[in-house]
Design a protein around this motif. Structure first.
Motif, PDB file in Angstrom:
ATOM      1  N   ALA A  76       0.836  -1.205   0.000  1.00 30.82           N
ATOM      2  CA  ALA A  76       0.000   0.000   0.000  1.00 30.82           C
ATOM      3  C   ALA A  76       0.871   1.256   0.000  1.00 30.82           C
ATOM      4  O   ALA A  76       0.559   2.248  -0.661  1.00 30.82           O
ATOM      5  N   GLU A  77       1.974   1.185   0.733  1.00 29.23           N
ATOM      6  CA  GLU A  77       2.864   2.339   0.837  1.00 29.23           C
ATOM      7  C   GLU A  77       3.506   2.653  -0.516  1.00 29.23           C
ATOM      8  O   GLU A  77       3.600   3.816  -0.921  1.00 29.23           O
ATOM      9  N   LEU A  78       3.914   1.609  -1.228  1.00 31.77           N
ATOM     10  CA  LEU A  78       4.525   1.825  -2.540  1.00 31.77           C
ATOM     11  C   LEU A  78       3.494   2.372  -3.532  1.00 31.77           C
ATOM     12  O   LEU A  78       3.766   3.322  -4.266  1.00 31.77           O
ATOM     13  N   ALA A  79       2.288   1.787  -3.520  1.00 29.56           N
ATOM     14  CA  ALA A  79       1.255   2.221  -4.463  1.00 29.56           C
ATOM     15  C   ALA A  79       0.887   3.681  -4.249  1.00 29.56           C
ATOM     16  O   ALA A  79       0.543   4.392  -5.186  1.00 29.56           O
ATOM     17  N   ALA A  86       3.664   8.352  -9.989  1.00 33.16           N
ATOM     18  CA  ALA A  86       3.752   9.204 -11.179  1.00 33.16           C
ATOM     19  C   ALA A  86       4.703   8.596 -12.215  1.00 33.16           C
ATOM     20  O   ALA A  86       4.458   8.662 -13.420  1.00 33.16           O
ATOM     21  N   ALA A  87       5.773   7.969 -11.749  1.00 32.20           N
ATOM     22  CA  ALA A  87       6.752   7.393 -12.668  1.00 32.20           C
ATOM     23  C   ALA A  87       6.308   6.030 -13.203  1.00 32.20           C
ATOM     24  O   ALA A  87       6.615   5.680 -14.342  1.00 32.20           O
ATOM     25  N   PHE A  88       5.588   5.272 -12.356  1.00 35.21           N
ATOM     26  CA  PHE A  88       5.202   3.894 -12.714  1.00 35.21           C
ATOM     27  C   PHE A  88       3.719   3.657 -12.447  1.00 35.21           C
ATOM     28  O   PHE A  88       3.348   2.838 -11.596  1.00 35.21           O
ATOM     29  N   PRO A  89       2.844   4.379 -13.178  1.00 34.68           N
ATOM     30  CA  PRO A  89       1.407   4.280 -12.862  1.00 34.68           C
ATOM     31  C   PRO A  89       0.821   2.879 -13.008  1.00 34.68           C
ATOM     32  O   PRO A  89      -0.064   2.506 -12.243  1.00 34.68           O
ATOM     33  N   GLY A 226       3.400   8.079 -19.443  1.00 38.20           N
ATOM     34  CA  GLY A 226       2.248   8.731 -20.068  1.00 38.20           C
ATOM     35  C   GLY A 226       1.243   7.763 -20.676  1.00 38.20           C
ATOM     36  O   GLY A 226       0.101   8.137 -20.954  1.00 38.20           O
ATOM     37  N   HIS A 227       1.666   6.507 -20.902  1.00 35.39           N
ATOM     38  CA  HIS A 227       0.784   5.531 -21.572  1.00 35.39           C
ATOM     39  C   HIS A 227       0.928   4.167 -20.905  1.00 35.39           C
ATOM     40  O   HIS A 227       1.502   3.244 -21.478  1.00 35.39           O
ATOM     41  N   SER A 228       0.432   4.071 -19.673  1.00 36.77           N
ATOM     42  CA  SER A 228       0.628   2.851 -18.890  1.00 36.77           C
ATOM     43  C   SER A 228      -0.677   2.368 -18.292  1.00 36.77           C
ATOM     44  O   SER A 228      -1.372   3.135 -17.622  1.00 36.77           O
ATOM     45  N   ARG A 229      -1.009   1.113 -18.528  1.00 36.48           N
ATOM     46  CA  ARG A 229      -2.203   0.547 -17.876  1.00 36.48           C
ATOM     47  C   ARG A 229      -1.953  -0.883 -17.443  1.00 36.48           C
ATOM     48  O   ARG A 229      -1.119  -1.600 -18.006  1.00 36.48           O
ATOM     49  N   TYR A 230      -2.707  -1.287 -16.424  1.00 32.97           N
ATOM     50  CA  TYR A 230      -2.790  -2.689 -16.016  1.00 32.97           C
ATOM     51  C   TYR A 230      -4.258  -3.044 -16.026  1.00 32.97           C
ATOM     52  O   TYR A 230      -5.083  -2.293 -15.490  1.00 32.97           O
ATOM     53  N   LEU A 231      -4.597  -4.132 -16.676  1.00 36.27           N
ATOM     54  CA  LEU A 231      -5.989  -4.555 -16.774  1.00 36.27           C
ATOM     55  C   LEU A 231      -6.086  -5.994 -16.289  1.00 36.27           C
ATOM     56  O   LEU A 231      -5.275  -6.835 -16.678  1.00 36.27           O
ATOM     57  N   LYS A 232      -7.077  -6.262 -15.436  1.00 32.83           N
ATOM     58  CA  LYS A 232      -7.153  -7.548 -14.728  1.00 32.83           C
ATOM     59  C   LYS A 232      -8.568  -8.089 -14.796  1.00 32.83           C
ATOM     60  O   LYS A 232      -9.478  -7.492 -14.227  1.00 32.83           O
ATOM     61  N   ARG A 333      -5.572   9.771 -12.298  1.00 31.93           N
ATOM     62  CA  ARG A 333      -5.594   9.135 -10.994  1.00 31.93           C
ATOM     63  C   ARG A 333      -5.942   7.667 -11.218  1.00 31.93           C
ATOM     64  O   ARG A 333      -6.673   7.347 -12.169  1.00 31.93           O
ATOM     65  N   VAL A 334      -5.434   6.773 -10.372  1.00 30.44           N
ATOM     66  CA  VAL A 334      -5.800   5.365 -10.495  1.00 30.44           C
ATOM     67  C   VAL A 334      -7.323   5.268 -10.380  1.00 30.44           C
ATOM     68  O   VAL A 334      -7.915   5.864  -9.487  1.00 30.44           O
ATOM     69  N   PRO A 335      -7.993   4.571 -11.317  1.00 33.22           N
ATOM     70  CA  PRO A 335      -9.456   4.517 -11.313  1.00 33.22           C
ATOM     71  C   PRO A 335     -10.016   3.979  -9.989  1.00 33.22           C
ATOM     72  O   PRO A 335      -9.328   3.261  -9.262  1.00 33.22           O
ATOM     73  N   ALA A 336     -11.303   4.315  -9.731  1.00 32.83           N
ATOM     74  CA  ALA A 336     -11.945   3.880  -8.482  1.00 32.83           C
ATOM     75  C   ALA A 336     -11.881   2.368  -8.333  1.00 32.83           C
ATOM     76  O   ALA A 336     -11.675   1.862  -7.229  1.00 32.83           O
TER      77      ALA A 336
END
Lengths: 352, 164
Positions: A76-79, A86-89, A226-232, A333-336
Motif C-alpha cells: 500500500a505504501e509503494l502504491a 507518477a513514474a510507474f502508474p 504517459g501511456h501505462s495501464r494494467y488490466l485484470k 488518478r488510479v481509477p476507483a
C-alpha cells in the motif's frame, strides 16, 4: 500449525545466518506464509521475522535515475508513494488491484515476489503436487484446472503465478537484489520464477537461506509513464486473483509507437514478458488492428493445460484492450476500481 | 519457546507472556487480553472480521503473529468510543443500519476508520465500496455500510473544515 521458534534478527547478516539453518523460513508481512502454515502446506521449525531489519523499508531514487525499493516496503505504501506512482502508474494500478486494503497494508514487496501459487492442489496437503512434494504427481492435470496455465507449462506443473505487482515489473525489466549465505547477487525478475521442465515443477530460483533485499527499476522504465495501464479480468470486481491480466506500457510520438512493454499475468508460472509483441509494435501506428495483432503474437505459443482454452481468447482480448487504453493515455488518478474492465471510461459505475 | 511481548492496546501499555509462538494477534486480543470485540471469521485473511489498526493502519489480526507486534500500538473496536460518546463511524453505522446480524460489524467499523484515515476514497461511493472490499458481510448489509461510511466521511471533512 506446527510449533516453531520465533527469531527477530537485528541485521541482514544475522537474518541470513539464522535462515540458512535447515527448516527455517523468512517471515515478512505474513499474508501468504501464515496462511500456508495454517493449512499445513508450510511447516517451518524457525520463523525469521525480517520486517524490522534496518534500511529495507525505503524507496530511494538513485543518481542514474533508477529507483530502488526495499524488500520490506509495504504494497500500500509503494502504491501511494506520489513520486513512484507518477513514474510507474501501471505498477501502482496493479498493486491496488491486488488483495484487500488490509492485506496491502501488511504485504511487502519482497513477499509479493516470493508468494506461492494459489493452485488448489498445491494448497491441499492430501493432493499430489510436484511443486509441493517433488515427484508425487499433479492432481491439477485431471482436476479443476480452468484457471491454470496456458503458457510455459508442462505435465509436471500447470500452476500460475498469482501476482499482479510482478506483471508490470516483468515488462519493465526489474532487477532483484539478493543476500544469502554465499554473499550478494542480483538477478532479473524474469529469472526469479522458474518455469516447469520435463521433470521439475519449477518455482522460486533462490537457494535456502537467500532473501530478497530490494528491487530496482531501470531509469528508462520511467519513459512509459504517459501511456501505462494494467488490466485484470477476475471473477468478481474486487479482492480476487486474476483469471488473466495484462500490463501494457507504450512510448509514443505523434500516434506512432516508439517502444512497448508488455506482460501477461495468471497465464504461466511466471509473469509472462511478451517480447515478440513488443518488437512487433515498435514503429507501428497505435490503432485497434495493430493491437489485436500484437496480442495474437503474445499468445501464439499458448495451449490449454486442461479445461481452460477460453483463457487464451480472454488473454488476447484483455491485452488488446490494455494496449488500447494505454494508447489513450494514463488516467490522472488510479481509477476507483483499479485495473477493472468495468472502468474503461471514467465516471462509469459498475453498480448501476 | 516462551516470549514476553510489550504492546499498547487502546492506549494501555501491556506486558504479555507468550507461551506459544503460534498465537496470532487475533487470539492474543481475544484469549489473552480478553477483548472479544475483534471477531474470528475465516481466520485466513479473507473476510475482514478481525480487522484492527496496527500503528494506525488497518490489518487482518488473524494473519499477524502476536510475537511480531512487540512494541506496537494496537487499536481495537473497544478503543474507539470516548466514554459514552461513540466514534463518528460507530454512530453512522447505527444511523444508517449498516448491519444485520452484527458479526462482521466490528471489523467493518475498524476498516472504515482505517479507510477514512488513508484519505483515498473521499466522498466517492465507488471508491468507498472498493476500499471496504476486504470486509465481507454475509447478511449483505452493504448499502447501509456504504451510506454509513459516506456519512462518516462527510462529518469528518466538515469537522476538519475541508471538502474532498
Amino acid at each position: 500449525m506446527n510449533r516453531f521458534d520465533y527469531i527477530r534478527p537485528g541485521s541482514v547478516a544475522e537474518a541470513v545466518a539464522a535462515a540458512s539453518e535447515p527448516g527455517a523460513a523468512y517471515l515478512a508481512g505474513g499474508t501468504n506464509l501464515l496462511d500456508l502454515m495454517k493449512i499445513g502446506v508450510a511447516a517451518p521449525d524457525k520463523v525469521i521475522d525480517i520486517t524490522r531489519l534496518p534500511g529495507l523499508d525505503r524507496i530511494d531514487w538513485l543518481e542514474d535515475a533508477s529507483v530502488r525499493i526495499g524488500a520490506m516496503v509495504r504494497n500500500a505504501e509503494l502504491a501511494r508513494n506520489t513520486a513512484f506512482s507518477a513514474a510507474f502508474p501501471a505498477i501502482s494500478e496493479a498493486l491496488l488491484s491486488g488483495a484487500s486494503p488490509q492485506l496491502r497494508n501488511a504485504a511487502t514487496v519482497g513477499g509479493n515476489l516470493m508468494q506461492e501459487t494459489r493452485c488448489a492442489y498445491f494448497q491441499d496437503p492430501l493432493s499430489r503436487c510436484n511443486r509441493r512434494a517433488p515427484g508425487s504427481g499433479c492432481d491439477a492435470l485431471e482436476g479443476h484446472n480452468r484457471s491454470h496455465a496456458v503458457l510455459g507449462w508442462t505435465p509436471s506443473c500447470i500452476a500460475t503465478h498469482p501476482s499482479d505487482f510482478c506483471v508490470p515489473l516483468a515488462a519493465l525489466g526489474a532487477i532483484v537484489e539478493i543476500e544469502g549465505p554465499d554473499g550478494s547477487r542480483e538477478i532479473d525478475l524474469a529469472a526469479l520464477h522458474e518455469l516447469p521442465g520435463s521433470e521439475s515443477a519449477g518455482g522460486i530460483a533462490l537457494k535456502h537461506g537467500e532473501m530478497i533485499t530490494a528491487l530496482r527499476l531501470p531509469a528508462e522504465a520511467t519513459s512509459f509513464a504517459g501511456h501505462s495501464r494494467y488490466l485484470k479480468l477476475r471473477e468478481r470486481t474486487s479482492f480476487a486473483f486474476a483469471l488473466v491480466s495484462a500490463a501494457a506500457m507504450l512510448s509514443m510520438e505523434q500516434g506512432t509507437i516508439t517502444e512497448a512493454r508488455i506482460a501477461l499475468g495468471a497465464v504461466a508460472a511466471r509473469p509472462w514478458h511478451a517480447t515478440d509483441a513488443e518488437t512487433f509494435l515498435k514503429g507501428k501506428k497505435a490503432e485497434a488492428e495493430v493491437f489485436a495483432e500484437a496480442a495474437g503474437i503474445a499468445l501464439k505459443e499458448a495451449s490449454p493445460s486442461g479445461d481452460n482454452a477460453f483463457k487464451i481468447t480472454l488473454a488476447t482480448r484483455v491485452l488488446t484492450r490494455a494496449l488500447t487504453l494505454a494508447a489513450k493515455g494514463t488516467p490522472d488518478r488510479v481509477p476507483a476500481l483499479p485495473a477493472s474492465v468495468f472502468m474503461s471510461s471514467e465516471g462509469a459505475t459498475a453498480n448501476a | 519457546m516462551t516470549l514476553s511481548i510489550s504492546l499498547s492496546v487502546n492506549g494501555e501499555s501491556l506486558n504479555v507472556p507468550l507461551e506459544d509462538t503460534r498465537t496470532t494477534l487475533l487470539d492474543l486480543l481475544r484469549e489473552h487480553i480478553g477483548l472479544t470485540g475483534t471477531k474470528k471469521g475465516c481466520d485466513r485473511g479473507q473476510c475482514g472480521a478481525c480487522t484492527v489498526l496496527l500503528d494506525g493502519k488497518r490489518i487482518n489480526a488473524c494473519l499477524t503473529l502476536a510475537a511480531s507486534v512487540d512494541g506496537t500500538d494496537v487499536t481495537t473496536i473497544e478503543g474507539l468510543a470516548q466514554g459514552d460518546t461513540l466514534h463518528p463511524v460507530q454512530a453512522a453505522f447505527i444511523e444508517h443500519d449498516g448491519f444485520q446480524c452484527g458479526y462482521c460489524t466490528t471489523g467493518q467499523i475498524m476498516s472504515a476508520v482505517g479507510l477514512l484515515s488513508e484519505g483515498d476514497a473521499g466522498a466517492d461511493p465507488e471508491r468507498i465500496r472498493e476500499g471496504m472490499s476486504g470486509n465481507i458481510c454475509r447478511c449483505a448489509a452493504y448499502p447501509g455500510i456504504t451510506a454509513a461510511v459516506l456519512d462518516a466521511e462527510r462529518r469528518q471533512s466538515e469537522s476538519e473544515g475541508t471538502s474532498v
